[in-house]
Structure formats: structure tokens, C-alpha cells
Design an enzyme around this catalytic site. Structure first.
Site, PDB file in Angstrom:
ATOM      1  NE  ARG A 289      -3.044  -0.193   3.138  1.00 32.34           N
ATOM      2  CZ  ARG A 289      -4.276  -0.674   2.906  1.00 32.34           C
ATOM      3  NH1 ARG A 289      -5.139   0.043   2.240  1.00 32.34           N
ATOM      4  NH2 ARG A 289      -4.621  -1.862   3.348  1.00 32.34           N
ATOM      5  CE1 TYR A 329     -10.849  -5.632   3.413  1.00 27.68           C
ATOM      6  CE2 TYR A 329     -10.552  -3.951   1.736  1.00 27.68           C
ATOM      7  CZ  TYR A 329     -10.387  -5.252   2.175  1.00 27.68           C
ATOM      8  OH  TYR A 329      -9.738  -6.157   1.374  1.00 27.68           O
ATOM      9  CB  CYS A 355     -28.264  -4.742  -8.379  1.00 28.06           C
ATOM     10  SG  CYS A 355     -28.407  -4.211 -10.077  1.00 28.06           S
ATOM     11  CE1 TYR A 384      -3.503  -5.355  -1.268  1.00 28.94           C
ATOM     12  CE2 TYR A 384      -3.177  -3.284  -0.104  1.00 28.94           C
ATOM     13  CZ  TYR A 384      -2.774  -4.569  -0.388  1.00 28.94           C
ATOM     14  OH  TYR A 384      -1.637  -5.072   0.185  1.00 28.94           O
TER      15      TYR A 384
HETATM   16  N1  LLP Z   1       2.993  -9.169   2.883  1.00 27.46           N
HETATM   17  C1  LLP Z   1       1.985 -10.054   2.987  1.00 27.46           C
HETATM   18  C2  LLP Z   1       2.287 -11.444   3.311  1.00 27.46           C
HETATM   19  C3  LLP Z   1       0.662  -9.635   2.784  1.00 27.46           C
HETATM   20  O1  LLP Z   1      -0.330 -10.514   2.885  1.00 27.46           O
HETATM   21  C4  LLP Z   1       0.410  -8.282   2.459  1.00 27.46           C
HETATM   22  C5  LLP Z   1      -0.960  -7.809   2.244  1.00 27.46           C
HETATM   23  C6  LLP Z   1       1.502  -7.401   2.338  1.00 27.46           C
HETATM   24  C7  LLP Z   1       2.781  -7.884   2.576  1.00 27.46           C
HETATM   25  C8  LLP Z   1       1.347  -5.958   1.982  1.00 27.46           C
HETATM   26  O2  LLP Z   1       0.604  -5.264   2.933  1.00 27.46           O
HETATM   27  P1  LLP Z   1       0.456  -3.658   2.780  1.00 27.46           P
HETATM   28  O3  LLP Z   1       1.833  -3.058   2.963  1.00 27.46           O
HETATM   29  O4  LLP Z   1      -0.083  -3.403   1.432  1.00 27.46           O
HETATM   30  O5  LLP Z   1      -0.499  -3.280   3.850  1.00 27.46           O
HETATM   31  N2  LLP Z   1      -7.334  -5.519   0.389  1.00 27.46           N
HETATM   32  C9  LLP Z   1      -6.989  -4.900   1.642  1.00 27.46           C
HETATM   33  C10 LLP Z   1      -5.558  -5.155   2.024  1.00 27.46           C
HETATM   34  C11 LLP Z   1      -5.204  -6.625   2.012  1.00 27.46           C
HETATM   35  C12 LLP Z   1      -3.753  -6.862   2.388  1.00 27.46           C
HETATM   36  C13 LLP Z   1      -3.344  -8.246   2.033  1.00 27.46           C
HETATM   37  N3  LLP Z   1      -1.996  -8.555   2.355  1.00 27.46           N
HETATM   38  C14 LLP Z   1      -7.285  -3.406   1.554  1.00 27.46           C
HETATM   39  O6  LLP Z   1      -7.760  -2.946   0.522  1.00 27.46           O
HETATM   40  O7  LLP Z   1      -7.115  -2.686   2.533  1.00 27.46           O
END
Ligand code: LLP
Length: 422
Positions: A289, A329, A355, A384
Site C-alpha cells: 500500500r 472494509y 444492484c 487494492y
Molecule cells: N505481505 C503479505 C504477506 C501480505 O499478505 C500483504 C498484504 C503485504 C505484505 C502488503 O501489505 P500492505 O503493505 O499493502 O499493507 N485488500 C486490503 C488489504 C489486504 C492486504 C493483504 N496482504 C485493503 O484494501 O485494505
């Protein structure tokens, strides 16, 4: 300076007017700033100072291969969660020795593909997975390098669906079992134990959770080493939160709460680095992110404005199939008009055409008056966003565009109706 700013009342991405892109490419449309992407990579890299480390970008956050190429050019590796993500990372030119493979449910063919491509390591999540990895690697005459993902049972205070390190979550192995699991693993002929990994969850805004994780990992590493288990590598995962509120400020926009304004990669990384450094491990992190969220926006056009007895609905042409984060979320994304007209603001729901009553981008949100044909930007939609889009309601996936200065390129075509027959 932010890559998204108003120039003469008109929202720009770098030097390109977003309205011009919406008119040329149609809506809904994802637009990314190359400058923002590079700045986000650099902010993370500079937070480490001169401490050796590897940043593996979590490809799941946004897997567009054109963006991956820019990230790769900044020297980052990749953390992949599927065969498809590994394919894209390789296509983007990321060296296999900078690619880690994560995921709680790796299929046999995914393991084979990763071994064939000589990835740097597997972050493993169960004893059975280690056994499967051992047998597939054995069949292929190879040795698989592993890091054990630990579930530290830390509540990172994020949304339940994106919290991954509480004991009731499916991820990792309880840290109390680390010695037992890795001792058994290091006796397997086709496994090389490299170290440990943790990932607390996503959109974590509280630095204390990361500090607690770093301290816990340090203690576990000492325990493992005391039991003759080598720990060369420590992968601290991702999850660093970004500021979704008040991303853009302007006198003609309603004031947003400045909640979370202090969040920066250097804040998070700076807090844990002194602790992680003491482990003398090769350090890695997996941010997703933080790298892409603020580099992208979703453009959408207002179709209708509808007043009901309780609410005013601004019905737009982008929906939950394009950006599901608010529906899934209750995630907050700032929404702003592409053109400012001095219009006064009132409270509205910005909703999509799907819908479902859960199809909304914002509820009870102060927004300058907009009507049919006006264009809006949903901010901080680079992570995402497109990757979680779907063909729900047989809607076609949006196009994606990359801006570099005043020029732009289409980095994904809008889907066409024939795609629905595949
Ligand atoms: N490493 C692993 C093993 C992960 O599962 C994830 C994210 C990351 C790194 C990266 O995390 P970040 O730095 O992006 O927070 N769809 C959700 C977020 C799902 C995150 C899944 N895993 C949203 O839109 O908030």
C-alpha cells in the site's frame, strides 16, 4: 510536492489535467502518477539510511506490469502471493533472487513454478506446507529456502478482515512452536531454513504494534539460535498505513479530519530499525500500500443526482466492482470534483450503479455540489483498487493510465463486451 494538485481550479496529475484524460479515455478510469510511485519507493529506501536491506514490493497491492517495471527500476524486489503475481514480477524484470513467495495456500503447481524460477525464498505457513515443499523440491532435485511465518498474536488495531497476526487468524504458525517446527524442517533433505517472517496485517496506523512485533521477533530469534537453528533472514512484512484523509486540501473543498497525518514510512521503519538491526539478520520488508496507494486515483462521472426524503445520492458510473474497499472494509477515500466551481458543499452519499445497497464510495460525505456529467476523483485508490475489481453485474473492468509529466500512456485497455464471453 503531491503529484495530484489543482492548477487553475482543475485537478491535475503531475502536469496533465485529469479531465482531459477522462474525456479521452472514458470513465471509470484509474490514473497513476509515475512521479508519486518513484517518490514512494524512495521514501521507503531512504528510511533505511545505510542499513542493508531488501524491500520486496507486495505485488498484490497493484500488479500492473507497467507499474512493476517502474518499481523494479527503483531497485525493489517483489513479494508474490500467486503464480500469476510471480509471472508478472518476472515479466517486469525483477530478478528471482529478489522475489519471495508468500501465501497460506500455495498450490503444488505454484510451488513448482517458483522452484523452477529459482525464487529467493518461500515464506511458509504450516508444517504440512513444509513437507509438501520438501517433497516437490526433492522430486525436482532442488533445495527450497524457507522462512517460517510466525503468528505473533499481536492486535494491530486494524479492520478485522485485514488483521493477520492474531491467534484466531489463518496466517502463520504460533511463535511458541517456532523451535519445534524449524528444528524438524532443518532435518528435511530438500529444505534450507533461512529464517523467520511476520506480517501483522494491513493499513496499520499504530507504530507501537510494529515495535511490539520487532521486540517479539528478536526474542524468538535468540531462542531459535540457542537451539541451533540458523536465522540468517528476517522478513518483517508490510502493513504500514497511509493517510487516506485530507489528501488534497483547497479553500473550496470541505475540510477533512487530519486523522493519521503523522504516518510516514520513515516513522514506521525508523521505530523498528534499531531493534531489527540488533538481530544481525539480512532484513527485508514487504510494503504494498505505501508504494502505490497515493500514486493512483479512480476517476468517475456523475450519472444522476437523486434526492430522497433522508438523503441525497450522487450516482456515479464507477461501482463496487471497480473499487470495493469502501464496501468491504468501510474504507475511507477522499472524493473531490475534478473542476472546482465555488459551489457550496452539502452532505451526500456517493453511490455506484451495482444492484447492492453496499455499493457506495462514501456515505454522509460533505461534497461541493455536483450534477450529471461532472467528474469526480476518488483519491488514494492505487492500492487494492483495480486488482480487486470484478465483472460483477457483467460490468467491464476499467482502463488504467500512467502519467509522466504532461504525457500519458494507456497501461491497460478498458475491457470490451467480448471479454464477457471468455
Ligand atoms: N505481505 C503479505 C504477506 C501480505 O499478505 C500483504 C498484504 C503485504 C505484505 C502488503 O501489505 P500492505 O503493505 O499493502 O499493507 N485488500 C486490503 C488489504 C489486504 C492486504 C493483504 N496482504 C485493503 O484494501 O485494505
Amino acid at each position: 510536492m503531491s503529484a495530484f494538485t489543482y492548477i487553475h481550479q482543475s485537478l491535475h496529475c503531475e502536469q496533465r489535467s485529469l479531465k482531459s484524460l477522462a474525456l479521452e479515455c472514458g470513465t471509470p478510469l484509474y490514473v497513476y502518477s509515475k512521479q508519486a510511485l518513484i517518490e514512494n519507493c524512495r521514501a521507503i529506501e531512504s528510511a533505511f539510511g545505510d542499513i542493508p536491506h531488501l524491500t520486496t514490493y507486495a505485488v498484490k497491492a497493484n500488479s500492473n506490469v507497467h507499474l512493476l517495471k517502474i518499481i523494479a527500476a527503483q531497485g525493489l524486489g517483489a513479494d508474490v502471493g500467486s503464480k500469476g503475481e510471480l509471472f508478472l514480477a518476472l515479466q517486469a524484470g525483477i530478478a528471482p533472487d529478489k522475489i519471495s513467495v508468500s501465501g497460506v495456500g500455495k498450490r503444488d503447481d505454484e510451488i513448482e513454478y517458483a522452484l523452477e524460477n529459482n525464487v529467493s525464498a518461500f515464506n511458509v505457513e504450516s508444517e504440512q506446507e513444509i513437507d509438501v515443499l520438501n517433497s516437490i523440491a526433492g522430486r525436482m532435485g532442488l533445495k527450497a529456502k524457507i522462512l517460517l511465518r510466525l503468528n505473533l498474536d499481536i492486535d494491530a488495531g486494524t479492520h478485522a478482515y485485514i488483521s493477520t497476526s492474531k491467534k484466531q487468524n489463518k496466517f502463520g504458525v504460533a511463535s511458541s512452536r517456532a523451535v519445534e517446527v524449524l528444528d524438524r524442517a532443518q532435518r528435511l533433505p530438500n529444505i534450507e531454513v533461512r529464517g523467520i517472517h511476520s506480517h501483522l496485517g494491513s493499513q496499520i496506523t499504530n507504530v507501537e504494534a510494529f515495535v511490539a512485533a520487532a521486540k517479539a521477533l528478536k526474542v524468538i530469534i535468540e531462542r531459535l539460535r540457542a537451539n541451533n537453528i540458523p536465522v540468517h533472514d528476517l522478513d518483517f512484512g508490510g502493513g504500514f498505513g497511509v493517510n487516506y484523509h485530507g489528501f488534497i486540501t483547497h479553500s473550496q473543498l470541505p475540510t477533512e479530519s487530519s486523522e493519521g497525518k503523522h504516518l510516514t514510512p520513515s516513522g514506521f521503519i525508523g521505530a523498528v530499525l534499531p531493534i531489527l538491526k540488533e538481530t544481525e539478520c539480512n532484513l527485508a520488508i514487504q510494503p504494498g500500500r505505501t508504494i502505490v496507494a497515493t500514486a493512483g486515483v479512480l476517476l468517475t462521472e456523475v450519472l444522476y443526482r437523486k434526492e430522497s426524503s433522508d438523503k441525497t445520492f450522487v450516482i456515479v458510473d464507477g461501482g463496487m466492482n471497480d473499487l470495493i474497499r469502501p464496501s468491504l472494509y468501510h474504507a475511507y477515500h477522499q472524493i473531490v470534483p475534478l473542476e472546482l466551481t465555488n459551489a457550496s458543499s452539502s452532505s451526500v452519499d456517493v453511490v455506484g450503479p451495482c444492484c447492492e445497497s453496499g455499493d457506495f464510495f462514501a456515505q454522509d460525505r460533505a461534497l461541493p455540489h455536483v450534477g450529471r456529467g461532472d467528474l469526480l476523483a476518488v483519491m488514494c485508490a492505487g492500492a487494492y483498487g483495480f486488482v480487486l475489481s470484478s465483472n460483477y453485474n457483467a460490468r467491464l473492468r476499467a482502463a488504467e493510465v500512467l502519467v509522466d509529466g504532461a504525457s500519458w500512456t494507456r497501461i491497460r485497455e478498458r475491457e470490451t463486451l467480448d471479454k464477457l464471453l471468455d
